[in-house]
Design an enzyme around this catalytic site. Structure first.
Site, PDB file in Angstrom:
ATOM      1  CG  HIS A   1      -1.987  -1.023   1.215  1.00  0.00           C
ATOM      2  ND1 HIS A   1      -2.906  -1.161   0.200  1.00  0.00           N
ATOM      3  CD2 HIS A   1      -2.271  -1.998   2.120  1.00  0.00           C
ATOM      4  CE1 HIS A   1      -3.717  -2.173   0.475  1.00  0.00           C
ATOM      5  NE2 HIS A   1      -3.344  -2.707   1.624  1.00  0.00           N
TER       6      HIS A   1
ATOM      7  CG  ASP B   1      -2.785  -8.529   0.669  1.00  0.00           C
ATOM      8  OD1 ASP B   1      -1.994  -8.844   1.571  1.00  0.00           O
ATOM      9  OD2 ASP B   1      -3.804  -7.834   0.879  1.00  0.00           O
TER      10      ASP B   1
ATOM     11  CG  HIS C   1      -6.840  -5.404   1.868  1.00  0.00           C
ATOM     12  ND1 HIS C   1      -6.357  -6.306   2.798  1.00  0.00           N
ATOM     13  CD2 HIS C   1      -8.050  -5.007   2.303  1.00  0.00           C
ATOM     14  CE1 HIS C   1      -7.241  -6.442   3.775  1.00  0.00           C
ATOM     15  NE2 HIS C   1      -8.275  -5.671   3.502  1.00  0.00           N
TER      16      HIS C   1
END
Length: 337
Positions: free
Chosen positions: A155, A191, A193
């Site tokens: 992220h 993943d 996300h």
């Protein structure tokens, strides 16, 4: 398979995060590191690297901020973890801001990613692990290497942190491979996300392709990135591919999307593959909503391994702590077989 892990990664220990409107215990807890260390007792301690490989991906001002942020927080008379609370949603521009609160909001994009006393050292050690794994694969010493990174990284963008991530280990690995002579690199993110930071870093490049399977951002974090129509821009047009999946996705649906992702990667003909592996696709994960089981992960790993590419695996999420070691081991076994 060579595996790399540094015990200092357990020293990143924020107390809490803001989750669904209330304070909650920090899900990306040091117990995750303990589980990984127990599951891979033969993991090697990665050598320390200079900042060059990190600065090839992240802005120097951002790295300097991360290094000093918690000390600056304490220097402002605060206690505990540094957490941003004010964000420049529009009109984000370079500013010289002295107050730590302003800089936290300048570089962070959520209130779920505190900076604690051990955060910088842990994140830095994770990057060292990713670099050690990349060097091992690029040298030809092994076909696959695993970096047990913690905290995760996908992220984190060039100049921002969030989603429990501070340094983007997968991006650092991919760029290091390019700098070591790999003509084309593919990154596969599996993943729960979407890896918005990784996508952002390479979105306008054709030498590093990004493919991600993840929960549909219309319903799940990070919401603003990871939609199917995000395909790259400029020279990177066509080199970004997202496969958003519905909540409740189980092995058959996941494997169908994975096969499409693997075919796309094969079409790119990369020289090396970097995998962002998150075990938060597990059915019992407390903050996710897929229905994969431990026995599904060897098949997932095996289908990726069928690409027959030199491969660097970088650990991302996975918050069912008691099952984490088994799930990572199961995924890795797909490559060993």
């Amino acid at each position: 398979m060579l595996t790399f892990y540094d015990p200092i990664q357990a020293d990143h220990a924020p107390a809490r995060e803001l989750h669904n409107g209330d304070w909650a215990d920090y899900a990306e807890c040091p117990g995750r590191a303990d589980q990984l260390a127990t599951a891979f007792p033969a993991a090697q301690l990665p050598e320390r690297h200079g900042d060059e490989a990190i600065l090839a991906v992240h802005d120097a001002d951002y790295v300097a901020f991360l290094r000093a942020a918690h000390d600056d927080w304490l220097g402002a008379g605060r206690e505990g973890d540094a957490i941003p609370y004010a964000f420049p949603v529009v009109g984000r521009r370079p500013l010289t801001l002295d107050r730590i609160d302003a800089r936290l909001g300048r570089y962070g994009f959520d209130a779920a990613t505190p900076i604690a006393a051990g955060t910088w050292a842990a994140a830095r050690a994770g990057a060292d692990g990713a670099l050690a794994a990349t060097e091992a694969v690029m040298s030809g010493a092994v076909g696959t290497a695993l970096a047990l990174c913690r905290p995760p990284g996908h992220h984190a963008g060039r100049d921002y942190f969030g989603g429990y991530c501070y340094l983007n280990n997968a991006a650092i690995a991919a760029q290091a491979a390019r700098d070591a002579g790999a003509g084309r690199v593919a990154i596969l993110d599996v993943d729960y996300h979407h890896g918005n930071g990784t996508q952002d870093i390479f979105y306008d490049r054709s030498d590093v392709g990004f493919v991600s399977l993840h929960a549909d951002p219309r319903t799940d974090y990070p919401f603003y990135w990871g939609h199917a129509d995000e395909t790259g821009e400029g020279e990177g047009a066509g080199h970004n591919r997202n496969y958003p999946l519905q909540r409740g996705t189980a092995a058959p649906e996941f494997l169908e999307a994975l096969d499409a992702a693997v075919r796309r990667i094969a079409e790119w003909r990369p020289q090396i593959l970097v995998i962002s592996y998150g075990a938060d696709t597990f059915a019992s994960d407390p903050i996710s909503a897929f229905r994969l089981k431990t026995e599904d992960y060897p098949e997932i790993g095996g289908r990726i391994a069928a690409l027959d590419l030199p491969t660097v695996i970088v650990m991302e999420g996975g918050y069912a702590v008691d099952d984490l070691g088994a799930n990572v081991g199961a995924f890795a076994s797909g490559f060993a077989d």
